[in-house]
Design a protein around this motif. Sequence first.
Motif, PDB file in Angstrom:
ATOM      1  N   ALA A  67       0.179  -8.657   0.884  1.00 30.50           N
ATOM      2  CA  ALA A  67      -0.489  -7.350   1.023  1.00 30.50           C
ATOM      3  C   ALA A  67       0.306  -6.387   1.885  1.00 30.50           C
ATOM      4  O   ALA A  67      -0.243  -5.712   2.753  1.00 30.50           O
ATOM      5  CB  ALA A  67      -1.906  -7.524   1.569  1.00 30.50           C
ATOM      6  N   VAL A  68       1.615  -6.317   1.645  1.00 33.68           N
ATOM      7  CA  VAL A  68       2.445  -5.397   2.425  1.00 33.68           C
ATOM      8  C   VAL A  68       3.314  -4.498   1.546  1.00 33.68           C
ATOM      9  O   VAL A  68       3.525  -3.336   1.884  1.00 33.68           O
ATOM     10  CB  VAL A  68       3.320  -6.172   3.449  1.00 33.68           C
ATOM     11  CG1 VAL A  68       4.315  -7.088   2.762  1.00 33.68           C
ATOM     12  CG2 VAL A  68       4.030  -5.228   4.400  1.00 33.68           C
ATOM     13  N   LEU A  69       3.783  -4.997   0.395  1.00 37.35           N
ATOM     14  CA  LEU A  69       4.701  -4.190  -0.416  1.00 37.35           C
ATOM     15  C   LEU A  69       4.058  -2.943  -0.991  1.00 37.35           C
ATOM     16  O   LEU A  69       4.756  -1.974  -1.310  1.00 37.35           O
ATOM     17  CB  LEU A  69       5.273  -5.037  -1.558  1.00 37.35           C
ATOM     18  CG  LEU A  69       6.571  -5.780  -1.254  1.00 37.35           C
ATOM     19  CD1 LEU A  69       6.978  -6.602  -2.463  1.00 37.35           C
ATOM     20  CD2 LEU A  69       7.684  -4.824  -0.870  1.00 37.35           C
ATOM     21  N   HIS A  70       2.741  -2.932  -1.134  1.00 35.62           N
ATOM     22  CA  HIS A  70       2.108  -1.713  -1.649  1.00 35.62           C
ATOM     23  C   HIS A  70       2.128  -0.576  -0.630  1.00 35.62           C
ATOM     24  O   HIS A  70       1.687   0.526  -0.930  1.00 35.62           O
ATOM     25  CB  HIS A  70       0.678  -1.980  -2.156  1.00 35.62           C
ATOM     26  CG  HIS A  70      -0.177  -2.781  -1.253  1.00 35.62           C
ATOM     27  ND1 HIS A  70      -0.738  -3.975  -1.621  1.00 35.62           N
ATOM     28  CD2 HIS A  70      -0.583  -2.567   0.019  1.00 35.62           C
ATOM     29  CE1 HIS A  70      -1.456  -4.459  -0.632  1.00 35.62           C
ATOM     30  NE2 HIS A  70      -1.379  -3.618   0.377  1.00 35.62           N
ATOM     31  N   PHE A  71       2.659  -0.835   0.563  1.00 36.06           N
ATOM     32  CA  PHE A  71       2.864   0.243   1.533  1.00 36.06           C
ATOM     33  C   PHE A  71       4.293   0.774   1.505  1.00 36.06           C
ATOM     34  O   PHE A  71       4.668   1.596   2.336  1.00 36.06           O
ATOM     35  CB  PHE A  71       2.499  -0.233   2.939  1.00 36.06           C
ATOM     36  CG  PHE A  71       1.043  -0.547   3.095  1.00 36.06           C
ATOM     37  CD1 PHE A  71       0.083   0.457   2.947  1.00 36.06           C
ATOM     38  CD2 PHE A  71       0.608  -1.832   3.352  1.00 36.06           C
ATOM     39  CE1 PHE A  71      -1.268   0.170   3.058  1.00 36.06           C
ATOM     40  CE2 PHE A  71      -0.746  -2.124   3.479  1.00 36.06           C
ATOM     41  CZ  PHE A  71      -1.684  -1.118   3.326  1.00 36.06           C
ATOM     42  N   VAL A  72       5.097   0.306   0.557  1.00 33.06           N
ATOM     43  CA  VAL A  72       6.457   0.799   0.371  1.00 33.06           C
ATOM     44  C   VAL A  72       6.471   1.675  -0.878  1.00 33.06           C
ATOM     45  O   VAL A  72       6.092   1.231  -1.963  1.00 33.06           O
ATOM     46  CB  VAL A  72       7.456  -0.361   0.209  1.00 33.06           C
ATOM     47  CG1 VAL A  72       8.882   0.165   0.032  1.00 33.06           C
ATOM     48  CG2 VAL A  72       7.392  -1.301   1.414  1.00 33.06           C
TER      49      VAL A  72
ATOM     50  N   SER B 230       1.512 -10.937  -2.489  1.00 27.28           N
ATOM     51  CA  SER B 230       0.324 -10.323  -3.089  1.00 27.28           C
ATOM     52  C   SER B 230       0.454  -8.813  -2.980  1.00 27.28           C
ATOM     53  O   SER B 230       1.148  -8.293  -2.097  1.00 27.28           O
ATOM     54  CB  SER B 230      -0.967 -10.818  -2.431  1.00 27.28           C
ATOM     55  OG  SER B 230      -1.055 -10.424  -1.080  1.00 27.28           O
ATOM     56  N   HIS B 231      -0.228  -8.106  -3.899  1.00 27.03           N
ATOM     57  CA  HIS B 231       0.000  -6.665  -4.029  1.00 27.03           C
ATOM     58  C   HIS B 231      -1.226  -6.004  -4.653  1.00 27.03           C
ATOM     59  O   HIS B 231      -1.761  -6.484  -5.655  1.00 27.03           O
ATOM     60  CB  HIS B 231       1.229  -6.436  -4.918  1.00 27.03           C
ATOM     61  CG  HIS B 231       1.784  -5.051  -4.868  1.00 27.03           C
ATOM     62  ND1 HIS B 231       1.090  -3.944  -5.316  1.00 27.03           N
ATOM     63  CD2 HIS B 231       2.983  -4.597  -4.426  1.00 27.03           C
ATOM     64  CE1 HIS B 231       1.855  -2.870  -5.159  1.00 27.03           C
ATOM     65  NE2 HIS B 231       3.000  -3.238  -4.610  1.00 27.03           N
TER      66      HIS B 231
ATOM     67  N   MET C 200      -0.407   4.086   0.560  1.00 21.13           N
ATOM     68  CA  MET C 200      -0.687   2.945  -0.308  1.00 21.13           C
ATOM     69  C   MET C 200      -0.236   3.269  -1.718  1.00 21.13           C
ATOM     70  O   MET C 200      -0.514   4.347  -2.245  1.00 21.13           O
ATOM     71  CB  MET C 200      -2.167   2.585  -0.299  1.00 21.13           C
ATOM     72  CG  MET C 200      -2.507   1.469  -1.283  1.00 21.13           C
ATOM     73  SD  MET C 200      -4.207   0.888  -1.161  1.00 21.13           S
ATOM     74  CE  MET C 200      -4.014  -0.366   0.089  1.00 21.13           C
ATOM     75  N   ASN C 201       0.448   2.307  -2.339  1.00 16.92           N
ATOM     76  CA  ASN C 201       1.030   2.521  -3.660  1.00 16.92           C
ATOM     77  C   ASN C 201       0.671   1.350  -4.577  1.00 16.92           C
ATOM     78  O   ASN C 201       1.481   0.426  -4.767  1.00 16.92           O
ATOM     79  CB  ASN C 201       2.553   2.636  -3.535  1.00 16.92           C
ATOM     80  CG  ASN C 201       2.969   3.677  -2.513  1.00 16.92           C
ATOM     81  OD1 ASN C 201       3.112   4.847  -2.838  1.00 16.92           O
ATOM     82  ND2 ASN C 201       3.147   3.261  -1.263  1.00 16.92           N
TER      83      ASN C 201
END
Length: 272
Positions: free
Chosen positions: A164-169, A195-196, A220-221
């Motif tokens: 739950a971290v890559l959706h902030f890139v 996770s995403h 958030m992406n």
Amino acid sequence: MSSALGGDDGPSLRIDTSRPHPARMYDYFLGGKDNYEVDQAAAEQFIKAAPEVRAAVRANRSFMHRAVRHVVAEGGVRQILDIGTGLPTEPNVHQIARAVAPGTRVAYVDNDPIVSTHSMTLVDDAADTSVVLADLRDPRAVLDHPDVRRVIDFDRPVALLLVAVLHFVTEAEDPDAVVAELRDALPTGSYLVLSHATGDLHEDGRKDAAAVYKGATASMNPRGHARVLDFFGDFTLLDPGLVLVPQWRPDEPPAPDTPPIGIYGAVARKDG
């Protein structure tokens, strides 16, 4: 949701309470108390737009528990690099891993100083655990950080957690290159647990919910299934592949009244 993202110049030692922070909002969603009014207000706004979020973060955390147990018990990994660890919530990664294999080494990485401060208080074995203030968007700085290197031996298999971290890139920040550099640093026999967030399950794509993060320290992406799949590169996905997190090797069937959980998750292995 958890975050290891700093400002444009990387992580700062100063705790910014002027804007919501994803890690502190995630803590609020989980019912934690390590957050500020600005985080609480943004989180409540998010809940109005996506009322399933509290069930979603619990499902995401349960996925992480199951994935960590698997890579340690079945994969034989004894080193974990957790980037975007978020505020401590028991059981933490080192507790889950060491319940299976005592002595498992864990490096926690996050950009929020409050995360580092709270995480350090839980470190019960300084020799086998480190807490690092660093930015996911600068993967080389993470990999070369002395407190990461002190705990993680990149000549031996590592479990890399990007939960739950890559959706902030953002796409402009090139998440593919970020993840590729991290994957390339891992030796054969390593694992990627990822996770995403996705908007695939809801007609509105949860755009109003994602927009709440425009005022936060990271946007958030949400991304679709195929796009999230790209992040695994040539790693071999374990069954059942990239699925919604409640569907990844559940310990028990989900309750009938469980809302749709818009988070994909998977575990993949780096084969020789």
